[in-house]
Design a protein around this motif. Structure first.
Motif, short mmCIF file in Angstrom:
data_model
loop_
_atom_site.label_atom_id
_atom_site.label_comp_id
_atom_site.label_asym_id
_atom_site.label_seq_id
_atom_site.Cartn_x
_atom_site.Cartn_y
_atom_site.Cartn_z
N ASN A 271 0.82 -1.22 0.00
CA ASN A 271 0.00 0.00 0.00
C ASN A 271 0.85 1.26 0.00
N GLU A 274 -0.80 4.50 -1.31
CA GLU A 274 -1.75 5.09 -0.36
C GLU A 274 -1.02 5.83 0.75
N LEU A 275 0.05 5.24 1.26
CA LEU A 275 0.83 5.88 2.31
C LEU A 275 1.45 7.18 1.82
N SER A 277 0.38 9.11 -0.86
CA SER A 277 -0.63 10.12 -1.19
C SER A 277 -1.28 10.74 0.04
N SER A 278 -1.36 9.96 1.12
CA SER A 278 -1.96 10.47 2.36
C SER A 278 -0.93 11.20 3.23
N ARG A 279 0.31 11.26 2.76
CA ARG A 279 1.41 11.92 3.45
C ARG A 279 1.78 11.25 4.76
N LYS A 280 1.42 9.99 4.92
CA LYS A 280 1.86 9.24 6.10
C LYS A 280 3.34 8.92 6.00
N SER A 282 6.81 10.23 3.42
CA SER A 282 7.19 11.18 2.37
C SER A 282 8.57 10.90 1.82
#
Length: 294
Positions: A271, A274-275, A277-280, A282
């Motif tokens: 994933n 997803e990580l 794009s959600s800025r979890k 960078s």
């Protein structure tokens, strides 16, 4: 046991630095002034010799502040074992031409074969680019290899630095461009770096499994932010209290480290988009830490 070759080791000789760069990811380690004592440095070198590691990088902090304390150990080990020694430096010592030439001669005399110089707009708040390019030229002329690392948030901000280094350095392959890691001073100063996801998709870390030994004797399987954050998933032991055999066992028996040696990061974290794009996460280092903690 499935052994892999350890290509290099990094000795984090000190947490003392004479610069305070706004982007420094190792700054969390700068509380309290510490350096390796002689016995710990000897044990660290012995760990490398025992494991037949042929490349050793001395890092920090700024290790050149303490060059006279450890240079004879490097000379002895280099001569007996033909080890390729590098020194990571901000080149603060290169401002005066005569002193710069004397220090470069002394480095070469004591077995150092490569300078790893850091320069970018952050370092240049403390030392100008002209001094760096002069240092590169003099070191190369005297037979030392030179690698230059430029850290950036926005690549265009470093256009002049990159252009000048490319004109000076013998091979453009020896210019390393690195995204700023969002740890330490960079996080504190709100430097918000987001790597291009295409970079992460191509990235395969060549540092994992290359031990770093800190000034406290702690050994980690990564020379990046993992040891800065004291991440136990990368911790292998302590050179002062654990045997070399035990430290090696912790390295070679760690399935996740073996996976990172053999695969690209994105193949290990399904994933990752997803990580990202959600800025979890960078950066590739953050993705690696996420994998190790999963």
């Amino acid at each position: 046991m499935n052994y892999f070759k350890i290509n290099k080791a990094t000795l984090f000789y000190t947490n003392i630095c004479n610069f305070k760069c706004k982007h420094c990811f190792v700054s969390p380690l700068f509380n309290g002034k510490k350096t390796m004592d002689e016995l710990l440095f000897e044990k660290s070198l012995n760990f490398c010799v025992t494991n037949k590691i042929q490349k050793i990088s001395i890092s920090g902090g700024e290790p050149m502040l303490f060059w006279n304390q450890f240079k004879n150990y490097i000379k002895d080990v280099s001569q007996k074992n033909n080890i390729y020694f590098s020194i990571c430096t901000n080149a603060y010592w290169a401002k005066i031409t005569e002193e710069r030439l004397m220090i470069i001669d002394d480095l070469k005399k004591h077995g150092v074969r490569r300078l790893e110089i850091s320069t970018d707009s952050y370092h240049q708040e403390f030392i100008d680019l002209k001094t760096i390019t002069s240092c590169i030229t003099d070191a190369q002329n005297k037979g030392l290899d030179v690698i230059v690392t430029v850290c950036f948030d926005k690549l265009l901000d470093e256009f002049n630095t990159i252009s000048e280094i490319n004109r000076t350095i013998l091979s453009t392959e020896n210019l390393r461009l690195k995204f700023i890691s969002s740890f330490g001073e960079a996080k504190k100063n709100c430097i918000d770096t987001v790597q291009d996801i295409s970079f992460i998709e191509k990235y395969k870390c060549n540092q994992i499994g290359s031990p770093i030994i800190t000034y406290t004797g702690d050994v980690y399987a990564c020379c990046g932010p993992a040891f800065t954050l004291d991440d136990n998933n990368f911790y292998l032991g302590n050179i002062q209290f654990d045997t070399i055999e035990k430290i090696n066992l912790n390295l070679y028996c760690n399935e996740k480290i073996k996976a990172l040696k053999n695969s690209n990061l994105i193949n290990l974290v399904s994933n990752y988009k997803e990580l990202f794009s959600s800025r979890k996460i960078s950066s590739s280092c953050e993705l690696c830490i996420h994998f190790m903690n999963s």
